[in-house]
Design a protein around this motif. Sequence first.
Motif, PDB file in Angstrom:
ATOM      1  N   SER A   1       0.850  -1.194   0.000  1.00 10.28           N
ATOM      2  CA  SER A   1       0.000   0.000   0.000  1.00 10.28           C
ATOM      3  C   SER A   1       0.879   1.235   0.000  1.00 10.28           C
ATOM      4  CB  SER A   1      -0.920   0.007   1.226  1.00 10.28           C
ATOM      5  OG  SER A   1      -1.519   1.273   1.397  1.00 10.28           O
ATOM      6  N   VAL A   2       0.902   1.964  -1.098  1.00  6.89           N
ATOM      7  CA  VAL A   2       1.718   3.174  -1.156  1.00  6.89           C
ATOM      8  C   VAL A   2       1.251   4.218  -0.146  1.00  6.89           C
ATOM      9  CG1 VAL A   2       2.415   5.110  -2.627  1.00  6.89           C
ATOM     10  CG2 VAL A   2       2.481   2.780  -3.516  1.00  6.89           C
ATOM     11  N   PRO A   3      -0.072   4.447   0.030  1.00  3.24           N
ATOM     12  CA  PRO A   3      -0.488   5.410   1.073  1.00  3.24           C
ATOM     13  C   PRO A   3       0.038   5.039   2.466  1.00  3.24           C
ATOM     14  CG  PRO A   3      -2.318   4.978  -0.399  1.00  3.24           C
ATOM     15  CD  PRO A   3      -1.238   3.997  -0.761  1.00  3.24           C
ATOM     16  N   ARG A   4      -0.021   3.755   2.808  1.00  2.00           N
ATOM     17  CA  ARG A   4       0.513   3.334   4.109  1.00  2.00           C
ATOM     18  C   ARG A   4       2.016   3.583   4.167  1.00  2.00           C
ATOM     19  NH1 ARG A   4       0.847  -2.896   6.460  1.00  2.00           N
ATOM     20  NH2 ARG A   4       1.778  -2.353   8.482  1.00  2.00           N
ATOM     21  N   ALA A   5       2.707   3.243   3.087  1.00  2.00           N
ATOM     22  CA  ALA A   5       4.155   3.461   3.058  1.00  2.00           C
ATOM     23  C   ALA A   5       4.490   4.947   3.177  1.00  2.00           C
ATOM     24  CB  ALA A   5       4.734   2.900   1.765  1.00  2.00           C
TER      25      ALA A   5
ATOM     26  N   ARG B   1       2.837   7.186   4.852  1.00  2.00           N
ATOM     27  CA  ARG B   1       2.679   7.564   6.270  1.00  2.00           C
ATOM     28  C   ARG B   1       3.912   7.158   7.076  1.00  2.00           C
ATOM     29  NH1 ARG B   1      -2.637   5.816   5.119  1.00  2.00           N
ATOM     30  NH2 ARG B   1      -2.291   3.767   6.054  1.00  2.00           N
ATOM     31  N   VAL B   2       4.431   5.977   6.800  1.00  2.00           N
ATOM     32  CA  VAL B   2       5.650   5.545   7.478  1.00  2.00           C
ATOM     33  C   VAL B   2       6.822   6.429   7.047  1.00  2.00           C
ATOM     34  CG1 VAL B   2       7.312   3.660   7.698  1.00  2.00           C
ATOM     35  CG2 VAL B   2       4.855   3.172   7.775  1.00  2.00           C
ATOM     36  N   ALA B   3       6.911   6.706   5.757  1.00  2.00           N
ATOM     37  CA  ALA B   3       8.016   7.515   5.240  1.00  2.00           C
ATOM     38  C   ALA B   3       8.042   8.898   5.888  1.00  2.00           C
ATOM     39  CB  ALA B   3       7.902   7.643   3.722  1.00  2.00           C
ATOM     40  N   ALA B   4       6.873   9.465   6.135  1.00  2.00           N
ATOM     41  CA  ALA B   4       6.803  10.813   6.710  1.00  2.00           C
ATOM     42  C   ALA B   4       7.383  10.875   8.119  1.00  2.00           C
ATOM     43  CB  ALA B   4       5.362  11.296   6.723  1.00  2.00           C
ATOM     44  N   ALA B   5       7.477   9.730   8.783  1.00  2.00           N
ATOM     45  CA  ALA B   5       7.996   9.703  10.155  1.00  2.00           C
ATOM     46  C   ALA B   5       9.484   9.397  10.217  1.00  2.00           C
ATOM     47  CB  ALA B   5       7.228   8.672  10.978  1.00  2.00           C
ATOM     48  N   LEU B   6      10.118   9.158   9.081  1.00  2.00           N
ATOM     49  CA  LEU B   6      11.534   8.764   9.067  1.00  2.00           C
ATOM     50  C   LEU B   6      12.442   9.985   8.998  1.00  2.00           C
ATOM     51  CD1 LEU B   6      11.278   5.704   6.676  1.00  2.00           C
ATOM     52  CD2 LEU B   6      11.471   5.678   9.163  1.00  2.00           C
ATOM     53  N   GLU B   7      13.517   9.954   9.754  1.00  2.00           N
ATOM     54  CA  GLU B   7      14.432  11.092   9.875  1.00  2.00           C
ATOM     55  C   GLU B   7      15.610  10.930   8.913  1.00  2.00           C
ATOM     56  OE1 GLU B   7      15.388  10.869  13.989  1.00  2.00           O
ATOM     57  OE2 GLU B   7      13.424  11.593  14.657  1.00  2.00           O
TER      58      GLU B   7
ATOM     59  N   SER C   1      16.172  11.304   2.308  1.00  2.00           N
ATOM     60  CA  SER C   1      15.348  10.743   1.234  1.00  2.00           C
ATOM     61  C   SER C   1      14.746   9.435   1.710  1.00  2.00           C
ATOM     62  CB  SER C   1      16.172  10.510  -0.043  1.00  2.00           C
ATOM     63  OG  SER C   1      17.231   9.599   0.199  1.00  2.00           O
ATOM     64  N   VAL C   2      13.589   9.111   1.157  1.00  2.00           N
ATOM     65  CA  VAL C   2      12.914   7.838   1.416  1.00  2.00           C
ATOM     66  C   VAL C   2      12.439   7.298   0.079  1.00  2.00           C
ATOM     67  CG1 VAL C   2      11.085   6.622   2.642  1.00  2.00           C
ATOM     68  CG2 VAL C   2      12.120   8.666   3.667  1.00  2.00           C
ATOM     69  N   ASN C   3      12.714   6.021  -0.164  1.00  2.00           N
ATOM     70  CA  ASN C   3      12.262   5.371  -1.391  1.00  2.00           C
ATOM     71  C   ASN C   3      11.228   4.311  -1.043  1.00  2.00           C
ATOM     72  OD1 ASN C   3      14.070   6.091  -3.961  1.00  2.00           O
ATOM     73  ND2 ASN C   3      15.298   6.289  -2.105  1.00  2.00           N
ATOM     74  N   ILE C   4      10.103   4.349  -1.730  1.00  2.00           N
ATOM     75  CA  ILE C   4       9.019   3.399  -1.508  1.00  2.00           C
ATOM     76  C   ILE C   4       9.036   2.364  -2.617  1.00  2.00           C
ATOM     77  CG2 ILE C   4       6.507   3.120  -1.429  1.00  2.00           C
ATOM     78  CD1 ILE C   4       6.386   5.931  -0.154  1.00  2.00           C
ATOM     79  N   ASN C   5       9.123   1.092  -2.223  1.00  2.00           N
ATOM     80  CA  ASN C   5       9.157  -0.036  -3.168  1.00  2.00           C
ATOM     81  C   ASN C   5      10.291   0.092  -4.184  1.00  2.00           C
ATOM     82  OD1 ASN C   5       6.961  -1.192  -1.851  1.00  2.00           O
ATOM     83  ND2 ASN C   5       5.477  -0.194  -3.200  1.00  2.00           N
ATOM     84  N   GLU C   6      11.380   0.650  -3.746  1.00  2.00           N
ATOM     85  CA  GLU C   6      12.586   0.835  -4.548  1.00  2.00           C
ATOM     86  C   GLU C   6      13.687   1.210  -3.578  1.00  2.00           C
ATOM     87  OE1 GLU C   6      14.252   0.556  -7.288  1.00  2.00           O
ATOM     88  OE2 GLU C   6      15.758   1.960  -6.622  1.00  2.00           O
ATOM     89  N   GLY C   7      14.907   0.786  -3.868  1.00  2.00           N
ATOM     90  CA  GLY C   7      15.975   0.946  -2.890  1.00  2.00           C
ATOM     91  C   GLY C   7      16.566   2.330  -2.790  1.00  2.00           C
ATOM     92  N   TYR C   8      16.977   2.882  -3.928  1.00  2.00           N
ATOM     93  CA  TYR C   8      17.622   4.198  -3.909  1.00  2.00           C
ATOM     94  C   TYR C   8      17.464   4.933  -5.230  1.00  2.00           C
ATOM     95  CZ  TYR C   8      21.253   1.787  -6.604  1.00  2.00           C
ATOM     96  OH  TYR C   8      21.911   1.064  -7.568  1.00  2.00           O
ATOM     97  N   ARG C   9      17.137   4.196  -6.302  1.00  2.00           N
ATOM     98  CA  ARG C   9      17.155   4.815  -7.630  1.00  2.00           C
ATOM     99  C   ARG C   9      16.059   5.853  -7.812  1.00  2.00           C
ATOM    100  NH1 ARG C   9      17.375  -0.783 -10.799  1.00  2.00           N
ATOM    101  NH2 ARG C   9      15.927  -1.193  -9.083  1.00  2.00           N
ATOM    102  N   GLY C  10      14.954   5.710  -7.093  1.00  2.00           N
ATOM    103  CA  GLY C  10      13.884   6.687  -7.221  1.00  2.00           C
ATOM    104  C   GLY C  10      14.345   8.082  -6.866  1.00  2.00           C
TER     105      GLY C  10
END
Length: 531
Positions: free
Chosen positions: A436-440, A442-448, A451-460
């Motif tokens: 679920s990208v929306p769920r991801a 929400r988690v990403a917004a809390a990370l310090e 950059s944050v990549n969702i369903n991808e390691g770093y290339r995004g």
Amino acid sequence: MSAPVDLAHAPAAPTRSTGAPDPQWLAELHDDVVATSGETRTVLAPATGEPLHELPLSTPDDVADAFARTRLAHLAWARAGFAHRRKVLLRAHDLIVARREQFIDLVRIETGKSRGQAFEEVYQAAAAARYNALAARSVLRSRRVHSGAPTVIDARVRYRPRGVAGVITPWNFPLSLAAMDVMPALAAGCGVVQKADEQAALNILELRRALVDAGLPGDLWAVVTGDGATIGEAVTDRADVIAFTGSTATGRRIAAKAAERLVPASLELGGKNPLIVLDDVDPERAARQAAYACYSSMGQLCVSPERIYVQRGVADAFTEALVRTIEGLVIDPSPRSTGDVGTLTSHAQLDRVRGHLDDALAKGATVLAGGVHRPDLGPYAFEPTLLADVSPDMACFAEETFGAIVAISVVDDDDEAVLAANAGDYGLNAVVLSGSVPRARRVAAALETGSVNINEGYRGSFSSIAAPMGGSKQSGLGRRNGPDGLKRYVESVTIAAANGPIAPPNSAREWRRLEQPMLLLLRAQRALRRR
């Protein structure tokens, strides 16, 4: 549109059969190093451990000479304007694309990467040239801004190139990191003196050659080599602005030196990046995503994950799938290979990885996959390694390994995953895998992290040249890429003119007469929400 690029005088590519550089081409490239000492350093090929070439070494006097010549060239380059700089950088983009096979070969023979991971660098370098060519004018053009007293004061902001940028880049992503720091400096009107890491200097020199072939004045971008403690310091001691990528320890020293001279510095430093696996993933797909993220370039990438937090509901299935994926990776560091991963780049990297592994095993960690040095494949070849039962007393728990070792831990829910991911001194990149990208998000917004990549390691995030890239906490200061990456190379200058029908007050009597009208102006601007 830029003019067609003439490839008739393109330098010879490395020999296709062996991957070894063409001797004549190599000699010509060595001539582009600002070096008069007569000393050289032997650079080894990661795939074989054998000598690749003898790189000329610079002296502090060479650095001083490079800055002198670059400062002179910068004056004309800054006056040339955005349109001319745009044309040169777009031609450089075309040359990078046209010479892609040569660049791929160079990345592979100097770093030991697989072909696909070398192509990433070529793509990134071309994208950096294109973005900065096209964005510089809109980001850095002079613009009118709202003044404190409309009709009385006209205020404008213009941007002035800072002068000569001192750029220091590492060996692990030599082509893309150089492009992401040098291209915006050139687009902004600055000159560049770059300290190249000896292991990957050929990539930087060949990138410079492409820029010169595209019309860049040769003196505008100087390349120097040598020990960081001497040559690197000589660069930072003279630069008008500093762009550094490397370790946090070195970054702190550069920041202190920059503070003494009151010059700006952007610093992309170390990371101990987390990868969070939420319990709604497809385990097989998530395992493939995680394996590429963690072991691309054999983990020798500042934004690669080194610690995985998988939620309990999917932990067994994901871990089993990840182990199978890792064990199925084809390791082949040879220059002509089509393997999934290459090799560690040097003996120092091999020692660091083995040191972290031996320390973890001695203190109770468990190897789930890999953990074996493979000299049968190459002197620095090492199996991608997954560890469980990693505890805080182990070096690999919180220190950056920078190569091939990843620890996996189980967490119960989103909050525990976020707390574990945010623990520690670093904040460069993070990964969230979820169905679920929306769920991801929400988690990403809390990370310090920067950059944050969702369903991808770093290339995004890494490939998003229009977006800022950098770290928080001990992972650095400032940003490369995007408008922020351009603005780090300029000084903003405000030019305000009193040219309205009403003159600003110059006496006590004039102040008394204008005080009430000025209060009315403040209230009117507030009501209109004027900034």
